[in-house]
Design an enzyme around this catalytic site. Structure first.
Site, PDB file in Angstrom:
ATOM      1  N   GLY A 269      35.843  40.403  38.218  1.00 56.04           N
ATOM      2  CA  GLY A 269      35.546  41.369  37.165  1.00 56.04           C
ATOM      3  C   GLY A 269      35.776  40.786  35.786  1.00 56.04           C
ATOM      4  N   TRP A 271      36.295  41.432  31.491  1.00 51.91           N
ATOM      5  CA  TRP A 271      35.577  42.184  30.458  1.00 51.91           C
ATOM      6  C   TRP A 271      34.056  42.137  30.674  1.00 51.91           C
ATOM      7  CZ3 TRP A 271      36.481  45.821  27.104  1.00 51.91           C
ATOM      8  CH2 TRP A 271      35.608  46.026  26.026  1.00 51.91           C
ATOM      9  N   THR A 272      33.526  40.957  30.997  1.00 49.63           N
ATOM     10  CA  THR A 272      32.078  40.788  31.094  1.00 49.63           C
ATOM     11  C   THR A 272      31.506  41.263  32.425  1.00 49.63           C
ATOM     12  OG1 THR A 272      32.259  38.877  29.638  1.00 49.63           O
ATOM     13  CG2 THR A 272      30.203  39.112  30.845  1.00 49.63           C
ATOM     14  N   GLU A 312      37.493  46.804  34.136  1.00 51.02           N
ATOM     15  CA  GLU A 312      37.689  47.266  32.756  1.00 51.02           C
ATOM     16  C   GLU A 312      36.519  48.167  32.328  1.00 51.02           C
ATOM     17  OE1 GLU A 312      38.700  44.038  30.079  1.00 51.02           O
ATOM     18  OE2 GLU A 312      39.699  42.939  31.676  1.00 51.02           O
ATOM     19  N   MET A 378      47.470  45.500  30.927  1.00 49.72           N
ATOM     20  CA  MET A 378      47.149  44.428  29.980  1.00 49.72           C
ATOM     21  C   MET A 378      47.690  44.795  28.600  1.00 49.72           C
ATOM     22  SD  MET A 378      43.334  43.381  31.338  1.00 49.72           S
ATOM     23  CE  MET A 378      42.752  45.073  31.541  1.00 49.72           C
TER      24      MET A 378
END
Length: 538
Positions: A269, A271-272, A312, A378
């Protein structure tokens, strides 16, 4: 590139010392017409994280303050923030920083610190007068317990069971697969920096999520790139024999042979590549089957000890928005646990948005926790030049502070919210960033200034590695348990070995399972930051 970043949107109020915290009030806070100071602490048998709140009960603003107090014999001052503090014998003097000396009539400010030993201070004065605003108060009657430790830390006589895979001093670090390109950071560097000996678990980031399945992120970096003898972990060059494993996967295999204690987890996974989790949530069993087939592929099955989910964000917005509902995350990790079995490591990096109605509240993380070895909120990227005009603020504050741009955007707020939902403390790891975030066009040194955009960075504007910043913009100020500096018109915030030491003390005081960080290539060649983590956790 696929960069770990939290994008926080929701507003709300921080839970500063939420359920489970032990508060010891050492002096009265509000004597009318006086400047007063009150003391609270989260304490455990061998130490404490403490806060003094200064209240201006007068009708006029004050421009500075000094708090003095005595600590019990044998108690030593540790890390501190939002004050300049010194200790001589048992006596401690705390003076305001340049940004929090002015307190309006009726206003408050605060500072915090850690100590070894959990006794409450005595003989407190603020600007030379008793902290209670009247006669010196008697010693507190609610001293930290001496026979039964507080519920916020693991009891020493009957500790709670650690999460599978260990607990208390876990150090988990990310290795970015794309680091082998421009950053020139390879698996061998984990060995030569001394980091491998300090890590308990290594997260390999990232695998892709696409079409409701787990997929390879970068096949060349992962298992095809050939390493020479000079660049290989063990000094043996890769071969082009049919079926031979190359790339970072083979280097990880060699690293594990050299460090048998080290566990390696494949993270998917980021962010992108989190968009694929939405489709995965529609058929968790099929997703789990695809992930198991990939992670346990016979070519590299011995390399990985489990899987990490970095979604995310479930039922919230990151790069994309997900509307799968509050149970989607639990359904996905439950399916992964069922397919991988009880002995595999199944972990998750999650949001650290501690605001009311924010991303933590959008998903049933407590329902997912029984299926996970640990969760990694995070606790970084709260603030940054993704808001180009500021206000400047530390991207990884440990606690709130006067003037913080968004309540709930700090590590303690996230940890307390997750604990209050019933997630065991020893299944939570505290997050550390091995990088800074910065703005340019800044004229004000203290946090809260305006900016014109992102400060220049080596690989991405607004972001820079610690190993660079320690030389180009050395941190000379602290706030909320982290560091910052203004160099010319650039303003940077980042963690240093000293502030990491304070955060590790906090992690221990909260009974957390340890700490994790993003990511290895941001550290110095000799591993300054991971060394501070290991020294802090013991």
């Amino acid at each position: 590139m696929n960069r770990k970043r939290a994008s926080f949107i929701a507003a709300g109020t921080a839970a500063l010392l939420a359920t489970g915290a032990i508060a010891v009030v050492a002096s009265a806070a509000n004597a009318a017409g006086s400047v007063t100071a009150s003391f609270t602490t989260n304490s455990w048998e061998t130490g404490q994280t403490a806060t003094y709140t200064i209240t201006n009960g007068t009708s006029n603003a004050i421009t500075s303050w000094t708090v003095e107090f005595d600590l019990p014999a044998g108690t030593a001052l540790g890390a501190y923030w939002d004050a300049l503090m010194t200790q001589s014998g048992t006596h401690v003097v705390a003076k305001n920083r340049e940004y929090n000396g002015a307190v309006a009539a009726g206003g408050t400010t605060s500072f915090g610190f850690n100590t070894t030993g959990a006794g409450a201070p005595t003989n407190c004065t603020v600007n030379g007068a008793p902290c209670a605003g009247g006669t010196q108060p008697p010693p507190p009657t609610t001293a930290p317990p001496t026979t039964t430790p507080p519920t916020t830390t693991p009891p020493t006589t009957n500790p709670p069971p650690p999460p599978p895979g260990g607990g208390g001093n876990q150090i988990v670090g990310y290795f970015a697969e794309w680091g082998v390109y421009g950053r020139n950071y390879h698996v061998k560097n984990i060995h030569t920096s001394g980091s491998a000996a300090k890590l308990t678990h290594l997260l390999y980031a990232f695998g892709n999520t696409t079409g409701g399945r787990c997929a390879i992120g970068d096949s060349y970096a992962d298992y095809d790139k050939a390493y020479s003898a000079a660049d290989s972990v063990d000094g043996v060059a890769d071969t082009w024999d049919a079926g031979a494993l190359r790339g970072s996967f083979n280097q990880l295999r060699k690293l594990k042979k050299m460090y048998p204690h080290l566990k390696v987890i494949w993270s998917f996974g980021g962010w992108t590549w989190s968009g694929g989790f939405t489709q995965a949530a529609a058929n968790p069993a099929a997703f789990a089957e695809s992930c198991y087939s990939l992670v346990e592929d016979p070519r590299w099955a011995d390399v990985f000890d489990g899987i990490d989910v970095d979604w995310e964000y479930p039922n919230a917005c990151g790069l994309q928005c997900d509307t799968s509902g509050p149970n989607a995350f639990t359904n996905v990790v439950s399916a992964l646990r069922s397919r991988f079995g009880p002995s595999a490591l199944v972990t998750a990096a999650i949001t650290a948005d501690g605001s009311n109605g924010g991303k933590i509240d959008a998903t049933d993380y407590a329902g997912a926790a029984p299926h996970l070895n640990w969760l990694m909120p995070m606790t970084y990227d709260y603030f940054g030049a993704f808001n180009a005009q500021g206000p400047t603020a530390p991207h990884s504050p440990l606690t709130s502070y006067p003037g913080i741009p968004q309540q709930g955007f700090n590590s303690d707020a996230a940890i307390q919210k997750l604990k209050s939902k019933g997630i065991p403390a020893n299944k939570l790891l505290l997050g550390i960033g091995f990088y800074g975030r910065g703005w340019t066009g800044v004229t004000q040194e203290a946090p809260g200034g305006t900016a014109t955009g992102a400060a220049p960075g080596t690989y991405e504007a607004g972001i820079e590695d610690y190993k660079v910043l320690k030389n180009t913009c050395p941190a000379n100020r602290t706030i909320a348990g982290t560091a910052y500096a203004k160099c010319g018109s650039n303003w940077w915030s980042y963690d240093t070995p000293a502030t990491i030491g304070g955060k590790m003390t906090y992690a221990k005081s909260q009974g957390l399972g340890g700490a994790f960080f993003w990511e290895l290539s941001g550290d110095t060649p000799d591993g300054e930051l991971i060394g501070a983590m290991r020294n802090g956790l013991g």
